[in-house]
Motif scaffolding. Structure first.
Motif, PDB file in Angstrom:
ATOM      1  N   ARG A  86      28.696   2.115   2.579  1.00  0.00           N
ATOM      2  CA  ARG A  86      27.381   2.748   2.640  1.00  0.00           C
ATOM      3  C   ARG A  86      26.497   2.203   1.529  1.00  0.00           C
ATOM      4  N   VAL A  87      25.214   1.927   1.843  1.00  0.00           N
ATOM      5  CA  VAL A  87      24.279   1.428   0.828  1.00  0.00           C
ATOM      6  C   VAL A  87      22.948   2.155   0.944  1.00  0.00           C
ATOM      7  N   THR A  88      22.277   2.310  -0.174  1.00  0.00           N
ATOM      8  CA  THR A  88      20.898   2.786  -0.216  1.00  0.00           C
ATOM      9  C   THR A  88      20.116   1.846  -1.115  1.00  0.00           C
ATOM     10  N   ALA A  89      18.844   1.638  -0.783  1.00  0.00           N
ATOM     11  CA  ALA A  89      18.033   0.695  -1.558  1.00  0.00           C
ATOM     12  C   ALA A  89      16.615   1.223  -1.714  1.00  0.00           C
ATOM     13  N   GLN A  90      16.054   0.980  -2.882  1.00  0.00           N
ATOM     14  CA  GLN A  90      14.654   1.269  -3.144  1.00  0.00           C
ATOM     15  C   GLN A  90      13.911  -0.063  -3.138  1.00  0.00           C
ATOM     16  N   ILE A  91      12.770  -0.103  -2.440  1.00  0.00           N
ATOM     17  CA  ILE A  91      12.079  -1.374  -2.214  1.00  0.00           C
ATOM     18  C   ILE A  91      10.635  -1.294  -2.677  1.00  0.00           C
ATOM     19  N   ASP A  92      10.221  -2.274  -3.463  1.00  0.00           N
ATOM     20  CA  ASP A  92       8.804  -2.453  -3.771  1.00  0.00           C
ATOM     21  C   ASP A  92       8.223  -3.304  -2.655  1.00  0.00           C
ATOM     22  N   LEU A  93       7.337  -2.696  -1.847  1.00  0.00           N
ATOM     23  CA  LEU A  93       6.777  -3.381  -0.679  1.00  0.00           C
ATOM     24  C   LEU A  93       5.268  -3.520  -0.839  1.00  0.00           C
ATOM     25  N   TYR A  94       4.775  -4.742  -0.621  1.00  0.00           N
ATOM     26  CA  TYR A  94       3.341  -5.018  -0.660  1.00  0.00           C
ATOM     27  C   TYR A  94       2.928  -5.553   0.710  1.00  0.00           C
ATOM     28  N   VAL A  95       1.777  -5.057   1.205  1.00  0.00           N
ATOM     29  CA  VAL A  95       1.277  -5.502   2.507  1.00  0.00           C
ATOM     30  C   VAL A  95      -0.154  -5.995   2.365  1.00  0.00           C
ATOM     31  N   GLN A  96      -0.584  -6.804   3.329  1.00  0.00           N
ATOM     32  CA  GLN A  96      -1.927  -7.381   3.280  1.00  0.00           C
ATOM     33  C   GLN A  96      -2.963  -6.357   3.738  1.00  0.00           C
ATOM     34  N   ALA A  97      -4.068  -6.292   3.006  1.00  0.00           N
ATOM     35  CA  ALA A  97      -5.139  -5.346   3.344  1.00  0.00           C
ATOM     36  C   ALA A  97      -6.481  -5.925   2.929  1.00  0.00           C
ATOM     37  N   LEU A  98      -7.522  -5.383   3.527  1.00  0.00           N
ATOM     38  CA  LEU A  98      -8.890  -5.771   3.206  1.00  0.00           C
ATOM     39  C   LEU A  98      -9.345  -4.969   1.994  1.00  0.00           C
ATOM     40  N   VAL A  99      -9.806  -5.658   0.945  1.00  0.00           N
ATOM     41  CA  VAL A  99     -10.247  -4.977  -0.273  1.00  0.00           C
ATOM     42  C   VAL A  99     -11.652  -5.431  -0.639  1.00  0.00           C
ATOM     43  N   ALA A 100     -12.274  -4.664  -1.492  1.00  0.00           N
ATOM     44  CA  ALA A 100     -13.620  -5.011  -1.970  1.00  0.00           C
ATOM     45  C   ALA A 100     -13.528  -6.200  -2.928  1.00  0.00           C
ATOM     46  N   ALA A 101     -14.361  -7.215  -2.683  1.00  0.00           N
ATOM     47  CA  ALA A 101     -14.363  -8.393  -3.549  1.00  0.00           C
ATOM     48  C   ALA A 101     -15.068  -8.103  -4.875  1.00  0.00           C
ATOM     49  N   ARG A 102     -15.860  -7.067  -4.902  1.00  0.00           N
ATOM     50  CA  ARG A 102     -16.568  -6.628  -6.121  1.00  0.00           C
ATOM     51  C   ARG A 102     -16.932  -5.162  -5.938  1.00  0.00           C
ATOM     52  N   ASN A 103     -17.543  -4.562  -6.923  1.00  0.00           N
ATOM     53  CA  ASN A 103     -17.959  -3.167  -6.793  1.00  0.00           C
ATOM     54  C   ASN A 103     -19.035  -3.054  -5.714  1.00  0.00           C
ATOM     55  N   LEU A 104     -18.823  -2.157  -4.765  1.00  0.00           N
ATOM     56  CA  LEU A 104     -19.753  -1.972  -3.647  1.00  0.00           C
ATOM     57  C   LEU A 104     -20.295  -0.549  -3.674  1.00  0.00           C
ATOM     58  N   SER A 105     -21.566  -0.403  -3.252  1.00  0.00           N
ATOM     59  CA  SER A 105     -22.238   0.895  -3.337  1.00  0.00           C
ATOM     60  C   SER A 105     -22.330   1.572  -1.975  1.00  0.00           C
ATOM     61  N   ARG A 106     -22.406   2.860  -2.020  1.00  0.00           N
ATOM     62  CA  ARG A 106     -22.575   3.666  -0.816  1.00  0.00           C
ATOM     63  C   ARG A 106     -23.878   3.272  -0.114  1.00  0.00           C
ATOM     64  N   GLY A 107     -23.811   3.169   1.232  1.00  0.00           N
ATOM     65  CA  GLY A 107     -24.982   2.806   2.020  1.00  0.00           C
ATOM     66  C   GLY A 107     -25.153   1.310   2.194  1.00  0.00           C
ATOM     67  N   GLN A 108     -24.317   0.531   1.528  1.00  0.00           N
ATOM     68  CA  GLN A 108     -24.422  -0.926   1.601  1.00  0.00           C
ATOM     69  C   GLN A 108     -23.841  -1.440   2.909  1.00  0.00           C
ATOM     70  N   VAL A 109     -24.574  -2.377   3.540  1.00  0.00           N
ATOM     71  CA  VAL A 109     -24.072  -3.040   4.738  1.00  0.00           C
ATOM     72  C   VAL A 109     -23.124  -4.159   4.300  1.00  0.00           C
ATOM     73  N   LEU A 110     -21.961  -4.220   4.914  1.00  0.00           N
ATOM     74  CA  LEU A 110     -20.932  -5.163   4.481  1.00  0.00           C
ATOM     75  C   LEU A 110     -21.061  -6.519   5.157  1.00  0.00           C
ATOM     76  N   TYR A 111     -20.857  -7.570   4.322  1.00  0.00           N
ATOM     77  CA  TYR A 111     -20.840  -8.944   4.824  1.00  0.00           C
ATOM     78  C   TYR A 111     -19.506  -9.574   4.409  1.00  0.00           C
ATOM     79  N   ASP A 112     -19.225 -10.751   4.971  1.00  0.00           N
ATOM     80  CA  ASP A 112     -17.970 -11.434   4.658  1.00  0.00           C
ATOM     81  C   ASP A 112     -17.753 -11.602   3.157  1.00  0.00           C
ATOM     82  N   SER A 113     -18.814 -11.927   2.449  1.00  0.00           N
ATOM     83  CA  SER A 113     -18.693 -12.199   1.016  1.00  0.00           C
ATOM     84  C   SER A 113     -18.358 -10.949   0.201  1.00  0.00           C
ATOM     85  N   ASP A 114     -18.507  -9.760   0.797  1.00  0.00           N
ATOM     86  CA  ASP A 114     -18.208  -8.518   0.088  1.00  0.00           C
ATOM     87  C   ASP A 114     -16.723  -8.171   0.121  1.00  0.00           C
ATOM     88  N   LEU A 115     -15.961  -8.883   0.951  1.00  0.00           N
ATOM     89  CA  LEU A 115     -14.584  -8.479   1.219  1.00  0.00           C
ATOM     90  C   LEU A 115     -13.607  -9.630   1.011  1.00  0.00           C
TER      91      LEU A 115
END
Length: 350
Positions: free
Chosen positions: A217-246
């Motif tokens: 029997r084995v048990t394992a704890q795993i550090d898992l990282y997945v790909q996600a879309l993140v902000a390329a810089r600080n973005l403000s509420r109400g801002q329309v998003l473009y490719d360069s923002d992400l």
């Protein structure tokens, strides 16, 4: 007749003891004991000189196979020509069943002597050196934690979400590892169902030559990282998003719930709240961004293969990026259906 009386008679025969020693005093008893040691030494030396082979049995030996023979646990010193044949016969004496892989069987001297005597051979022609006890250790294949760690990593590399992510085993608890018998070993891992991919529980099943021989029997704890879309810089509420923002980045699985994974899902939409640089963009953070209002003049784009044609038009509906609206071609007055692809720009839908 006790041992002391036997020594007295033996001493008289050899001329070592006087007649008056029938009822020995304490001093006489000490003399008898001393002479007894001397006589035993003389007889032992005589027997050793007459032996054709000396046999020395080890006190511990690793053994394989279903049975143990004397030849596996003893060293034979052949003293003359007759000793070779005797050594070969003695080596075949069966001492009993061998212990299983990794197990230990202990034979005391008395047990060894019984099994040697049961052979029917003339043991007096050999000189013997027997240990107080003989430890027999069953030979087998040992497993290591590193082998199981590599097996788990190979397993995870083929399973979602690990396959599209990046992972590391940061904790691995392994039960009692079995010792496998000799042969062609194989193993398989059967996981226990779980909704949390950062915690893995399951069982390794081991087989040798196609026969199951153990499990762990084995048990394992795993550090898992997945790909996600993140902000390329600080973005403000109400801002329309473009490719360069992400941008796409690897983030901890625990922080990825509800996050978007493709820029096409976010570009042109409006942020409902502020977003810090590097923070994952989630669907609930977005709102439709109307970039074309009814009555706005727009550019109509028609593209098929390598041919691209543009014309002027007027929107008959409000529209956000990705939505389809009705547009009137200013020149032909024909109403067409087009998809909003940007501020004041639509694309004909064929």
């Amino acid at each position: 007749m006790n041992f002391l009386s036997l020594l007295i008679r033996l001493g008289r025969c050899l001329g070592h003891y006087p007649p008056e020693i029938d009822r020995p005093s304490i001093k006489a008893r000490r003399r008898v004991a001393s002479m007894g040691v001397l006589l035993l030494a003389l007889f032992s030396a005589s027997a050793l000189q007459a032996a054709s082979v000396n046999v020395t049995v080890a006190d511990e030996m690793v053994v394989a196979g279903p049975r143990v023979t004397l030849g596996e646990v003893a060293d034979f010193q052949v003293l003359n020509q007759a000793g070779s044949e005797l050594a070969a016969s003695l080596a075949r004496i069966d001492l009993g069943p061998a212990p299983g892989p990794g197990q230990i069987t202990t034979l005391r001297r008395g047990q060894l002597e019984q099994r040697l005597n049961a052979s029917g051979l003339n043991l007096g022609e050999a000189g013997w050196s027997l240990p107080a006890e003989l430890r027999l250790v069953g030979q087998g294949q040992s497993l290591s934690e590193e082998v199981l760690r590599q097996a788990l990593e190979s397993y995870l590399a083929d399973i979602e979400p690990y396959r599209s992510g990046r992972f590391e085993l940061v904790g691995l608890n392994i039960g009692q590892l079995p010792t496998l018998p000799q042969g062609r070993a194989a193993y398989r891992f059967v996981p226990q169902s779980t909704a949390n991919p950062t915690h893995l529980t399951g069982t390794f099943f081991f087989a040798v030559d196609g026969r199951e021989v153990g499990r762990c029997r084995v048990t394992a704890q795993i550090d898992l990282y997945v790909q996600a879309l993140v902000a390329a810089r600080n973005l403000s509420r109400g801002q329309v998003l473009y490719d360069s923002d992400l941008s796409l980045s690897m983030i901890p699985y625990a922080q990825s719930k509800g996050s978007l994974t493709s820029p096409e899902l976010a570009v042109g939409q409006t942020l409902k709240n502020n977003l810090a640089a590097g923070e994952a963009l989630r669907d609930r953070y977005l709102g439709k961004s109307v970039v074309i209002r009814r009555g706005d003049m727009v550019t109509i784009v028609a593209q098929q293969g390598g041919l691209r044609v543009t014309a002027s038009g007027q929107a008959r509906q409000d529209g956000a990026i990705g939505e389809t609206i009705s547009v009137v071609n200013v020149n032909s007055k024909k109403v067409v259906t087009a998809r909003v692809i940007g501020p004041n720009q639509v694309e004909i839908v064929f």
